[in-house]
Design a protein around this motif. Sequence first.
Motif, short mmCIF file in Angstrom:
data_model
loop_
_atom_site.label_atom_id
_atom_site.label_comp_id
_atom_site.label_asym_id
_atom_site.label_seq_id
_atom_site.Cartn_x
_atom_site.Cartn_y
_atom_site.Cartn_z
N SER A 62 39.02 36.14 33.90
CA SER A 62 39.93 37.05 34.61
C SER A 62 39.22 37.78 35.74
O SER A 62 39.80 37.98 36.81
CB SER A 62 40.59 38.03 33.64
N ASP A 63 37.96 38.18 35.53
CA ASP A 63 37.20 38.82 36.61
C ASP A 63 37.01 37.85 37.77
O ASP A 63 37.17 38.22 38.94
CB ASP A 63 35.83 39.31 36.12
N GLY B 209 40.17 37.27 39.69
CA GLY B 209 40.52 38.44 40.49
C GLY B 209 39.93 38.39 41.89
O GLY B 209 40.54 38.87 42.84
N GLU C 192 41.97 35.79 44.17
CA GLU C 192 43.36 36.09 44.54
C GLU C 192 43.47 36.28 46.05
O GLU C 192 42.51 36.69 46.71
CB GLU C 192 43.84 37.36 43.82
#
Length: 185
Positions: free
Chosen positions: A121-122, A125, A128
Amino acid sequence: MVINSEYMRQLLLERERFDNPPDYTVKTTGVGIARFVIHCNNDVDEVLNLAKRILVIVNYNSEPVWPSFEEWLKILPDKFINNCAKELTKEELKEQKIQWDNLTYEQRLEEAKKDQAWTLSDWLGWLEPDAREWFWWNAHKFDGEIENTHFLIEVTALDDPFPSGALKWLFKACGAIDVISTDDI
Protein backbone atom coordinates in the motif's frame (compact mmCIF):
# COMPACT_ATOMS: atom_id res chain seq x y z
CA MET A 1 -9.09 11.20 -8.42
CA VAL A 2 -8.46 13.66 -11.23
CA ILE A 3 -5.63 12.82 -13.61
CA ASN A 4 -3.81 15.92 -14.82
CA SER A 5 -2.83 16.32 -18.47
CA GLU A 6 0.96 16.11 -17.88
CA TYR A 7 0.58 12.84 -15.99
CA MET A 8 -1.59 11.43 -18.78
CA ARG A 9 0.89 12.57 -21.42
CA GLN A 10 3.76 10.90 -19.54
CA LEU A 11 1.71 7.73 -19.10
CA LEU A 12 1.10 7.49 -22.86
CA LEU A 13 4.74 8.24 -23.70
CA GLU A 14 5.85 5.61 -21.17
CA ARG A 15 3.67 3.04 -22.95
CA GLU A 16 5.47 3.77 -26.21
CA ARG A 17 8.88 3.42 -24.55
CA PHE A 18 8.02 0.01 -23.08
CA ASP A 19 7.95 -1.43 -26.60
CA ASN A 20 10.19 1.05 -28.46
CA PRO A 21 13.06 2.27 -26.27
CA PRO A 22 14.30 5.71 -27.32
CA ASP A 23 17.77 6.12 -28.74
CA TYR A 24 20.23 8.63 -27.38
CA THR A 25 19.03 11.41 -29.71
CA VAL A 26 15.49 11.53 -28.28
CA LYS A 27 14.85 14.54 -26.05
CA THR A 28 13.57 13.73 -22.57
CA THR A 29 9.93 14.33 -21.79
CA GLY A 30 10.35 15.49 -18.19
CA VAL A 31 12.98 17.66 -16.55
CA GLY A 32 15.68 15.14 -17.40
CA ILE A 33 16.87 11.57 -17.10
CA ALA A 34 17.78 9.96 -13.79
CA ARG A 35 19.91 6.83 -13.90
CA PHE A 36 20.17 4.00 -11.40
CA VAL A 37 22.52 1.04 -11.32
CA ILE A 38 20.69 -2.11 -10.29
CA HIS A 39 22.86 -4.79 -8.60
CA CYS A 40 21.49 -8.32 -8.86
CA ASN A 41 22.49 -11.82 -7.87
CA ASN A 42 23.22 -13.27 -11.35
CA ASP A 43 19.59 -12.79 -12.39
CA VAL A 44 19.56 -9.53 -14.34
CA ASP A 45 16.97 -10.67 -16.88
CA GLU A 46 14.59 -11.95 -14.21
CA VAL A 47 14.76 -8.76 -12.11
CA LEU A 48 14.54 -6.43 -15.12
CA ASN A 49 11.67 -8.30 -16.77
CA LEU A 50 9.63 -8.50 -13.56
CA ALA A 51 10.11 -4.80 -12.79
CA LYS A 52 9.14 -3.79 -16.30
CA ARG A 53 6.12 -6.12 -16.21
CA ILE A 54 4.95 -4.47 -12.97
CA LEU A 55 5.34 -0.98 -14.42
CA VAL A 56 3.36 -2.02 -17.51
CA ILE A 57 0.59 -3.31 -15.23
CA VAL A 58 0.62 -0.07 -13.21
CA ASN A 59 0.64 2.05 -16.35
CA TYR A 60 -2.27 0.32 -18.06
CA ASN A 61 -4.34 0.20 -14.87
CA SER A 62 -3.70 3.79 -13.73
CA GLU A 63 -6.61 5.26 -15.62
CA PRO A 64 -9.43 6.00 -15.94
CA VAL A 65 -9.89 4.90 -12.28
CA TRP A 66 -7.12 3.89 -9.87
CA PRO A 67 -7.82 0.28 -8.74
CA SER A 68 -8.62 -0.61 -5.16
CA PHE A 69 -5.97 -2.30 -3.03
CA GLU A 70 -7.82 -5.61 -3.43
CA GLU A 71 -7.74 -5.24 -7.23
CA TRP A 72 -3.98 -4.58 -7.15
CA LEU A 73 -3.53 -7.78 -5.15
CA LYS A 74 -5.17 -9.67 -8.01
CA ILE A 75 -3.25 -8.12 -10.91
CA LEU A 76 0.29 -7.62 -9.59
CA PRO A 77 2.70 -10.60 -9.65
CA ASP A 78 2.78 -12.69 -6.47
CA LYS A 79 6.58 -12.58 -6.32
CA PHE A 80 6.50 -8.79 -6.00
CA ILE A 81 3.62 -8.77 -3.52
CA ASN A 82 5.24 -11.47 -1.37
CA ASN A 83 8.47 -9.45 -1.12
CA CYS A 84 6.62 -6.42 0.26
CA ALA A 85 6.34 -5.94 4.01
CA LYS A 86 3.13 -7.09 5.61
CA GLU A 87 0.37 -4.53 5.87
CA LEU A 88 -0.10 -3.15 9.35
CA THR A 89 -3.37 -3.21 11.23
CA LYS A 90 -4.88 0.05 12.47
CA GLU A 91 -3.65 -0.78 15.95
CA GLU A 92 -0.11 -1.48 14.68
CA LEU A 93 -0.11 1.78 12.71
CA LYS A 94 -1.23 3.68 15.80
CA GLU A 95 1.53 2.07 17.91
CA GLN A 96 4.10 2.81 15.20
CA LYS A 97 3.06 6.47 15.14
CA ILE A 98 3.38 6.71 18.93
CA GLN A 99 6.87 5.19 18.75
CA TRP A 100 7.83 7.58 15.95
CA ASP A 101 6.51 10.60 17.84
CA ASN A 102 8.63 9.61 20.87
CA LEU A 103 11.89 9.56 18.87
CA THR A 104 14.32 12.44 18.98
CA TYR A 105 15.17 14.24 15.75
CA GLU A 106 18.50 12.37 15.54
CA GLN A 107 16.75 9.02 16.08
CA ARG A 108 14.25 9.84 13.32
CA LEU A 109 17.11 10.58 10.94
CA GLU A 110 18.69 7.22 11.77
CA GLU A 111 15.38 5.41 11.28
CA ALA A 112 14.88 7.12 7.92
CA LYS A 113 18.28 5.87 6.74
CA LYS A 114 17.36 2.23 7.36
CA ASP A 115 16.71 0.25 4.22
CA GLN A 116 13.42 -1.37 5.15
CA ALA A 117 10.87 -3.23 3.06
CA TRP A 118 7.86 -1.24 1.92
CA THR A 119 4.28 -2.39 2.26
CA LEU A 120 2.41 -2.76 -1.01
CA SER A 121 0.00 0.00 0.00
CA ASP A 122 2.89 2.40 0.71
CA TRP A 123 4.49 1.58 -2.65
CA LEU A 124 1.21 1.98 -4.54
CA GLY A 125 0.65 5.33 -2.83
CA TRP A 126 3.74 6.71 -4.58
CA LEU A 127 2.58 5.39 -7.97
CA GLU A 128 -0.85 7.03 -7.82
CA PRO A 129 -1.44 9.76 -10.43
CA ASP A 130 -1.19 12.63 -7.95
CA ALA A 131 2.09 11.36 -6.44
CA ARG A 132 4.08 9.73 -9.22
CA GLU A 133 7.01 11.82 -10.46
CA TRP A 134 9.02 9.37 -12.60
CA PHE A 135 8.32 7.26 -15.66
CA TRP A 136 10.17 4.48 -17.46
CA TRP A 137 12.64 5.71 -20.05
CA ASN A 138 14.98 2.82 -20.86
CA ALA A 139 17.16 0.02 -19.50
CA HIS A 140 20.66 -0.98 -20.52
CA LYS A 141 22.41 -4.26 -19.80
CA PHE A 142 26.16 -4.28 -19.31
CA ASP A 143 28.71 -6.47 -21.06
CA GLY A 144 31.68 -8.19 -19.54
CA GLU A 145 32.22 -9.19 -15.94
CA ILE A 146 29.09 -7.51 -14.60
CA GLU A 147 26.67 -8.48 -17.39
CA ASN A 148 24.73 -10.94 -15.19
CA THR A 149 24.88 -8.89 -12.00
CA HIS A 150 24.21 -5.25 -12.97
CA PHE A 151 22.10 -3.18 -15.30
CA LEU A 152 21.24 0.48 -15.72
CA ILE A 153 17.71 1.85 -15.55
CA GLU A 154 16.74 5.29 -16.79
CA VAL A 155 13.63 7.18 -15.82
CA THR A 156 12.38 10.57 -16.84
CA ALA A 157 11.41 12.73 -13.89
CA LEU A 158 8.82 15.48 -13.57
CA ASP A 159 10.84 17.28 -10.91
CA ASP A 160 14.47 17.51 -9.84
CA PRO A 161 15.18 16.15 -7.37
CA PHE A 162 12.36 13.64 -7.16
CA PRO A 163 11.45 11.03 -4.53
CA SER A 164 12.99 7.78 -5.79
CA GLY A 165 12.19 5.44 -2.90
CA ALA A 166 9.32 3.73 -4.72
CA LEU A 167 11.52 3.20 -7.78
CA LYS A 168 14.25 1.67 -5.64
CA TRP A 169 11.75 -0.53 -3.80
CA LEU A 170 10.32 -1.77 -7.12
CA PHE A 171 13.67 -3.28 -8.06
CA LYS A 172 14.47 -4.59 -4.59
CA ALA A 173 11.10 -6.33 -4.34
CA CYS A 174 11.83 -7.84 -7.77
CA GLY A 175 15.04 -9.37 -6.41
CA ALA A 176 17.74 -6.70 -6.72
CA ILE A 177 20.41 -6.58 -4.05
CA ASP A 178 20.92 -2.84 -4.29
CA VAL A 179 19.79 0.21 -6.31
CA ILE A 180 22.16 3.16 -6.52
CA SER A 181 21.57 6.49 -8.19
CA THR A 182 24.41 7.38 -10.56
CA ASP A 183 24.38 10.78 -8.85
CA ASP A 184 25.68 9.00 -5.74
CA ILE A 185 28.53 7.21 -7.51
